[in-house]
Design an enzyme around this catalytic site. Structure first.
Site, mmCIF file in Angstrom:
data_model
loop_
_atom_site.group_PDB
_atom_site.id
_atom_site.type_symbol
_atom_site.label_atom_id
_atom_site.label_comp_id
_atom_site.label_asym_id
_atom_site.label_seq_id
_atom_site.Cartn_x
_atom_site.Cartn_y
_atom_site.Cartn_z
ATOM 1 C CG ASP A 44 31.333 31.942 35.771
ATOM 2 O OD1 ASP A 44 32.111 31.491 35.006
ATOM 3 O OD2 ASP A 44 31.898 32.626 36.693
ATOM 4 C CB SER A 45 31.022 29.913 30.378
ATOM 5 O OG SER A 45 30.736 28.778 30.633
ATOM 6 C CE LYS A 113 35.245 26.179 37.039
ATOM 7 N NZ LYS A 113 35.623 27.822 37.086
ATOM 8 C CD GLU A 115 36.939 32.595 37.769
ATOM 9 O OE1 GLU A 115 37.456 33.522 38.095
ATOM 10 O OE2 GLU A 115 36.180 32.247 36.935
ATOM 11 C CD GLU A 182 39.655 30.026 31.332
ATOM 12 O OE1 GLU A 182 39.260 30.627 30.270
ATOM 13 O OE2 GLU A 182 39.046 29.633 32.544
#
Length: 280
Positions: A44-45, A113, A115, A182
């Site tokens: 989503d970057s 993925k 978070e 991260e």
């Protein structure tokens, strides 16, 4: 050979480091696939790198599906991992399964993925139960920047480090096949990597992880200004692009482009008649 959950697990057990890069389009995916990158992450970057947002929070499911499908068309061997965007899984377990299914079915991803730690384990369990592989994401989780107060390294205190380690174990127990770490101290990432049987992928988490991921624009020097501490520029493609644009502008203005090798000709007699008709 197609990279799969099984081949990545084999790499971990053999100590063969896993390579991952972000990717958002067909042509880049084709190049990275040809280079032999194991996994491509439609992060989503893309909200920041492709769409120009200040953060990842505005990215939609439609954005992710669109870009994931493009990457999947370009990559035949890499494992395709697609981020679940903000609020696509947090509200309910049912939402999480439905949206994960869309990323697999419409976005042609091989893995999703999401978070979070213990708080998203019910979602991970349900998604895995639906036969969809899951990659966890712990530490500096960009979707939580408002809660964190910005992009801050996580797990620096003893208690915070212990929480990260326990969260990683819970994510694995919930059924995740891989986890991204991260923005956490390298010693903490090393412990997590040792404690887990699934692969860990680091970004700003040290070299002891089972693999590494970078935003490809950072890796290729395509953003001006200060780069993140964890990033390394392996080739200054941004400078190459600027130089190419300068040369293109120059040759266009002085009419050296297009040259003879770039144009289509017609029969000389036809050209002669046309020129006579139109006073050329």
């Amino acid at each position: 050979m197609k990279n799969t959950v099984a081949t990545l697990m084999k790499q971990k057990t053999q100590g063969d480091k896993i390579t991952m890069l972000t990717c958002y389009d067909y042509s880049t995916a084709s190049l990275f696939d040809k280079a032999g990158i194991n996994t491509l992450l439609i992060g989503d970057s893309l909200g920041m790198t492709v769409l120009g947002y200040e953060d990842t929070l505005s990215v939609t499911m439609e954005d992710m599906i669109h870009h994931s499908a493009a990457v999947a068309r370009g990559a035949k061997n890499a494992l395709i991992v697609c981020d679940m965007p903000f609020m696509s899984y947090q509200v309910s377990v049912e939402d999480a399964v439905v949206n994960a299914g869309r990323l697999i079915k419409e976005g042609r991803a091989n893995m999703v993925k999401l978070e979070g730690g213990a708080d998203v384990c019910p979602q991970i369990e349900a998604i895995v139960k639906a036969t969809i592989p899951v990659c966890g994401h712990l530490g500096l989780t960009p979707q939580s920047i408002n809660a964190f107060g910005g992009f801050r390294v996580q797990g620096k205190s003893l208690e915070a480090a212990k929480t990260l380690i326990e969260d990683a174990k819970r994510v694995e127990a919930a059924g995740a096949s891989m986890v991204v770490l991260e923005g956490i101290p390298a010693p903490v990432a090393a412990i997590i990597t040792k404690e887990l049987s699934i692969p860990t992928i680091g970004i700003g988490a040290g070299a002891e992880c089972d693999g590494q991921v970078l935003v490809y624009q950072d890796m290729l020097g395509m953003f001006p200004g200060k780069k993140p501490k964890f990033a390394k520029v392996f080739a200054n493609v941004g400078e190459v692009i600027l130089n190419a644009c300068d040369e293109y502008i120059k040759e266009t203005k002085d009419s050296t482009f297009p040259g003879e090798e770039n144009i289509y000709a017609i029969d000389p007699e036809v050209e002669k008649e046309l020129n006579a008709l139109y006073n050329m």
